[in-house]
Design a protein around this motif. Structure first.
Motif, PDB file in Angstrom:
ATOM      1  N   SER A   1       5.872  12.755 -29.252  1.00  0.00           N
ATOM      2  CA  SER A   1       6.099  14.149 -29.634  1.00  0.00           C
ATOM      3  C   SER A   1       5.854  14.386 -31.124  1.00  0.00           C
ATOM      4  CB  SER A   1       7.529  14.561 -29.277  1.00  0.00           C
ATOM      5  OG  SER A   1       8.467  13.718 -29.934  1.00  0.00           O
ATOM      6  N   GLN A   2       5.602  13.305 -31.886  1.00  0.00           N
ATOM      7  CA  GLN A   2       5.261  13.462 -33.298  1.00  0.00           C
ATOM      8  C   GLN A   2       3.768  13.732 -33.505  1.00  0.00           C
ATOM      9  OE1 GLN A   2       7.402  13.577 -35.766  1.00  0.00           O
ATOM     10  NE2 GLN A   2       9.191  13.149 -34.496  1.00  0.00           N
ATOM     11  N   ASP A   3       2.987  13.542 -32.464  1.00  0.00           N
ATOM     12  CA  ASP A   3       1.551  13.788 -32.547  1.00  0.00           C
ATOM     13  C   ASP A   3       1.296  15.290 -32.442  1.00  0.00           C
ATOM     14  OD1 ASP A   3      -1.167  13.555 -32.632  1.00  0.00           O
ATOM     15  OD2 ASP A   3      -1.388  12.842 -30.569  1.00  0.00           O
ATOM     16  N   SER A   4       0.700  15.875 -33.478  1.00  0.00           N
ATOM     17  CA  SER A   4       0.494  17.321 -33.511  1.00  0.00           C
ATOM     18  C   SER A   4      -0.452  17.790 -32.416  1.00  0.00           C
ATOM     19  CB  SER A   4      -0.052  17.744 -34.888  1.00  0.00           C
ATOM     20  OG  SER A   4       0.845  17.401 -35.915  1.00  0.00           O
ATOM     21  N   ASP A   5      -1.511  17.032 -32.161  1.00  0.00           N
ATOM     22  CA  ASP A   5      -2.470  17.429 -31.132  1.00  0.00           C
ATOM     23  C   ASP A   5      -1.825  17.416 -29.745  1.00  0.00           C
ATOM     24  OD1 ASP A   5      -4.484  17.748 -33.022  1.00  0.00           O
ATOM     25  OD2 ASP A   5      -5.100  15.644 -32.878  1.00  0.00           O
TER      26      ASP A   5
ATOM     27  N   THR B   1       3.986  30.617 -40.148  1.00  0.00           N
ATOM     28  CA  THR B   1       2.607  30.499 -39.664  1.00  0.00           C
ATOM     29  C   THR B   1       2.402  29.172 -38.949  1.00  0.00           C
ATOM     30  OG1 THR B   1       1.917  29.589 -41.804  1.00  0.00           O
ATOM     31  CG2 THR B   1       1.658  31.971 -41.483  1.00  0.00           C
ATOM     32  N   ARG B   2       1.367  29.132 -38.148  1.00  0.00           N
ATOM     33  CA  ARG B   2       0.937  27.891 -37.477  1.00  0.00           C
ATOM     34  C   ARG B   2      -0.041  27.204 -38.417  1.00  0.00           C
ATOM     35  NH1 ARG B   2       3.186  25.792 -32.669  1.00  0.00           N
ATOM     36  NH2 ARG B   2       1.619  24.837 -31.331  1.00  0.00           N
ATOM     37  N   SER B   3       0.489  26.426 -39.353  1.00  0.00           N
ATOM     38  CA  SER B   3      -0.337  25.839 -40.396  1.00  0.00           C
ATOM     39  C   SER B   3      -1.276  24.758 -39.872  1.00  0.00           C
ATOM     40  CB  SER B   3       0.561  25.262 -41.494  1.00  0.00           C
ATOM     41  OG  SER B   3       1.411  24.263 -40.957  1.00  0.00           O
ATOM     42  N   ARG B   4      -0.838  24.013 -38.874  1.00  0.00           N
ATOM     43  CA  ARG B   4      -1.661  22.959 -38.259  1.00  0.00           C
ATOM     44  C   ARG B   4      -1.258  22.840 -36.803  1.00  0.00           C
ATOM     45  NH1 ARG B   4       1.911  20.577 -41.831  1.00  0.00           N
ATOM     46  NH2 ARG B   4       3.457  19.169 -40.917  1.00  0.00           N
ATOM     47  N   PRO B   5      -2.058  22.185 -35.986  1.00  0.00           N
ATOM     48  CA  PRO B   5      -1.765  22.110 -34.549  1.00  0.00           C
ATOM     49  C   PRO B   5      -0.362  21.555 -34.281  1.00  0.00           C
ATOM     50  CG  PRO B   5      -3.970  21.296 -34.971  1.00  0.00           C
ATOM     51  CD  PRO B   5      -3.338  21.521 -36.311  1.00  0.00           C
ATOM     52  N   GLY B   6       0.380  22.284 -33.456  1.00  0.00           N
ATOM     53  CA  GLY B   6       1.690  21.819 -33.031  1.00  0.00           C
ATOM     54  C   GLY B   6       2.795  21.980 -34.039  1.00  0.00           C
ATOM     55  N   THR B   7       2.540  22.592 -35.194  1.00  0.00           N
ATOM     56  CA  THR B   7       3.548  22.683 -36.259  1.00  0.00           C
ATOM     57  C   THR B   7       3.581  24.096 -36.828  1.00  0.00           C
ATOM     58  OG1 THR B   7       3.143  20.368 -36.840  1.00  0.00           O
ATOM     59  CG2 THR B   7       4.362  21.701 -38.424  1.00  0.00           C
ATOM     60  N   ILE B   8       4.764  24.666 -36.887  1.00  0.00           N
ATOM     61  CA  ILE B   8       4.999  25.966 -37.520  1.00  0.00           C
ATOM     62  C   ILE B   8       5.737  25.717 -38.831  1.00  0.00           C
ATOM     63  CG2 ILE B   8       6.160  28.199 -37.308  1.00  0.00           C
ATOM     64  CD1 ILE B   8       5.750  28.064 -34.339  1.00  0.00           C
ATOM     65  N   THR B   9       5.244  26.296 -39.908  1.00  0.00           N
ATOM     66  CA  THR B   9       5.809  26.043 -41.225  1.00  0.00           C
ATOM     67  C   THR B   9       6.036  27.354 -41.965  1.00  0.00           C
ATOM     68  OG1 THR B   9       3.593  25.784 -42.172  1.00  0.00           O
ATOM     69  CG2 THR B   9       4.722  23.780 -41.428  1.00  0.00           C
TER      70      THR B   9
END
Length: 458
Positions: free
Chosen positions: A47-51, A79-87
């Motif tokens: 679950s730590q893998d963003s993809d 925002t959704r700065s990178r796949p799977g992560t909201i920052t």
């Protein structure tokens, strides 16, 4: 949120228990079925893998429109700065837009607020003074945005990201992707409804209440829309947790009673749901093992923490939200009752406008508390019923211990939405709000009765 290494450690320990059980029964550990191989392949996901999170994060894809509207209103610049992560970042484009929008909106609010305060200062009659307070009170939430919106944006981003991690873990344990039926359509309807409701509410107040000019609605529109959208956001989050709870309990029941045909399974589940008594499944082929119970126990604990993090992330937002609703309901009902006491119930515009305000705030408060109550009821009910339906005499000792640990985990982690301890969001919040509002109404009406009446001119 349960750290990934602890979740993996629990899954690996459960697999080790299964292998040791095979050795104890003189079975070959390497004689595994196709289902066992598929399960091991799922357990290798992280679950730590963003993809991986991006692939399984269906909840974000369904309620993305709601997050976009909150960014457009400059309330929650995540925002959704990178796949799977909201920052959230103070130097992002979304935050820069939010600050610019807030400055422009503040100029409009201050301009209208100045006129409303001047009207308020010119009023000498107590009842009219109370009416004018409502218009000023609806401007106050605008100045809370940096504190209740931007101030908690980082915590909200962590909570939204944890949804992606939970869905990966859900797939690892159950072998199915978590789905939210009709959620995207519901969000579209709710979003359009929030905008239309804000327009209708402001136009009704403009027509019914004296002194509320049409040009003043420019300062109130984004505030009323934000209030509506906050209620909608809470409803969607609670509905997401409720759907996840139901899906988890259904998967748990299916995998426990794996040998049962689909039609017979459906009949047994319907009988079980329609009866509150304890049901024994005698002719059911159980796939009830210690490693299986342990895996679902870790997944359920993850869901329970997700529910608790919902209240912690939005504690500031909805604490002030409840206070605002309590204040407006009290003032609106008092104004309507005061008008009735003075002139009788005559269906005047002023009475109708105040009743519309009270009904509007009461409806939003009811939705806020009721959806939380319904979601918490579903978190533990289905899983607990399945655990109590297992005949513990027909399983081995390690499985019995895992069942006891699971039941104890449910008892030690009650499904409660808490705003960081300030309040529990359930139906008891409504009863306490009603009692508090009733007390303040009695005090205000006693104060009104004690005021000397103005002499009537013939």
């Amino acid at each position: 949120m349960i750290p990934d290494h602890l979740f993996d450690e629990g899954i690996n320990n459960s697999l080790l228990q299964k292998d040791m059980e095979c050795v104890k029964k003189h079975r070959d550990v390497y004689e595994k079925s196709q289902r066992d191989y598929e399960r091991e392949q799922r357990y290798m996901l992280s679950s730590q893998d963003s993809d991986t999170c991006e692939i399984h994060d269906q909840f974000y894809r369904d309620h993305k429109l709601l997050l976009v509207l909150f960014r457009a209103l400059a309330v929650m610049p995540i925002t959704r700065s990178r796949p799977g992560t909201i920052t959230f970042s103070w130097r992002s484009r979304a935050t820069a837009y939010a600050i610019c929008f807030y400055i422009i909106a503040t100029v409009v609010v201050l301009f209208v607020g100045y006129e409303r305060v001047m009207i308020l200062r010119s009023i000498r009659k107590f009842d009219d003074y109370i009416y004018a307070v409502i218009f000023v009170a609806f401007l106050v939430p605008h100045f809370w945005i940096p504190f209740v919106g931007w101030g908690v944006a980082n915590q909200v981003a962590i909570y939204k990201t944890s949804w992606g991690k939970f869905q990966v873990r859900y797939y690892r344990v159950t072998g199915e992707n978590l789905q939210f039926p009709n959620l995207k359509t519901t969000i579209v309807i709710i979003s359009v409804g929030c905008l239309l409701l804000a327009v209708c509410f402001l136009l009704s107040l403009c027509a019914l209440l004296e002194g509320f000019l049409l040009r003043h609605t420019a300062a109130y529109f984004h505030i009323i829309t934000m209030i509506n959208m906050n209620c909608a956001l809470w409803y969607i989050n609670c509905r997401g947790i409720k759907t996840a709870s139901q899906s988890l309990s259904e998967c748990f029941r299916r995998v426990i009673f794996f040998g049962l045909p689909n039609e017979s399974m459906f009949v047994c589940i319907m009988l079980h749901l329609s009866s509150s008594s304890f049901i024994q499944y005698d002719d059911v082929s159980l796939e009830c093992t210690a490693h299986l119970i342990s895996s679902y126990r870790y997944l359920w604990l993850n869901l329970s923490e997700l529910l608790q993090s919902l209240g912690n992330a939005y504690a500031r937002t909805y604490s002030t939200y409840c206070l605002f609703m309590f204040f407006n309901i009290t003032i609106a009902i008092y104004g309507a009752l005061s008008e009735i006491v003075d002139h009788g119930f005559g269906f005047t515009f002023k009475e109708m406008g105040l009743f519309v305000d009270a009904a509007y705030c009461s409806t939003l408060l009811f939705i806020f508390a009721d959806c939380s109550h319904k979601s918490t009821l579903k978190v533990a009910a289905g899983v607990q019923d399945t655990l109590l339906s297992i005949d513990v005499l027909s399983v081995d000792r390690p499985t019995q211990k895992e069942i006891d640990h699971f039941i104890q985990a449910i008892e030690m982690n009650p499904a409660v939405v808490s705003l960081k301890g300030y309040a529990h969001v359930n139906r008891e919040l409504l009863t306490s709000a009603i009692s508090m509002i009733a007390i303040y109404l009695i005090v205000l009406l006693q104060f009104k009765i004690s005021l000397p009446k103005e002499p009537q001119i013939k």
